[in-house]
Scaffold this motif. Sequence first.
Motif, PDB file in Angstrom:
ATOM      1  N   HIS A 107     -10.036  -3.051   7.934  1.00 45.87           N
ATOM      2  CA  HIS A 107      -9.411  -2.300   6.689  1.00 45.87           C
ATOM      3  C   HIS A 107      -8.689  -1.176   7.664  1.00 45.87           C
ATOM      4  N   TRP A 122      -4.662  -0.788   1.948  1.00 47.29           N
ATOM      5  CA  TRP A 122      -4.601  -1.548   2.947  1.00 47.29           C
ATOM      6  C   TRP A 122      -3.491  -1.814   3.779  1.00 47.29           C
ATOM      7  N   THR A 153      -4.330  -2.243   7.680  1.00 47.74           N
ATOM      8  CA  THR A 153      -4.834  -3.564   8.155  1.00 47.74           C
ATOM      9  C   THR A 153      -4.693  -4.099   9.551  1.00 47.74           C
TER      10      THR A 153
END
Length: 317
Positions: free
Chosen positions: A189, A217, A220
């Motif tokens: 994450h 997110w 990521t």
Amino acid sequence: MINHDEVAAVRPSTLAWVSRHLEVGERIVRTEALHGGITAEMRRLTIGTRDGGTRDLVLRTFVNVEHAEDWLNREAGALTLLTGTGVPAPELVAVDPTAAHCEYPSLLMTHLAGRTVLDDEGLETRVPLLAGQLVAIHALRPAERPREYVAWTTADTVVAPKGADAAAWAAAIDVIRKPAPPYDGRFLHRDFQPGNVLFDVPSPSPAGPRITGVVDWAATSWGPADLDVAHCSTNLALLHGPAWGLRFAEAYEEAGGVLAAAASERLYWQVRDGLAFSEEVQLVAKPWREAGRTELTTRAVEERLDAYVTALMDALG
């Protein structure tokens, strides 16, 4: 830090873009600013439906933020990937990463139930839930890996807090001067922490709280599980005290997660993330105060960071 006064309302061009992605007969009936973010302007949009009801969407907008296009593309890709995985993430509705249609680069997604919980009360129950959720995220094996993680600090940019334990900080900085240890890559994450996890916290009941969503997110990445664990650990240490930062790695392993085998390797990732916070204490403390943790002044957070880095060096160094 986002200037919330800069975007007093959603611009007409952005509203028109959102409207093009609604169902036939739906309309925007209300907008509400959501606070707590550092880089993005967040708004909940209440949508009137054809049957007279409502549903909510969330508009994420980057206002004069460098790399906004990259961040929004990464988040859109992550939300698409996460659909159907069981990880409680928003669903992507639309994205305009270059502001071709909106006033600013924007992403539209579904709204998740729940709220962030930053209080000390009930933390002993929430930490195992956070750890279990992070284990589930790291278990994902996407067909296409996201890009490799990027370190957020260097040994030369660390800013030791005033009055910090000079010996401990010098030793910690020496740790991250070394090359990164080898690792087995995982889906990260990259900003997993209490401010990006939503909980349903019912009135006192045997069921207790449960996680209803994981948001933000945009960072990521692909990298070591230790790095995500270290980031959540640092946040817990600054929000709730150094002991909780040390506790989270244990909770992660108890939930089935696997960390680096050698203490020196674990120390590298924990210290690297902790030291990264030294450059942005003021930025991270302000949203916490806005969320009700008024005692977390910049100075108070600096003192906790110093105590946490010292504790890491004592425990693992």
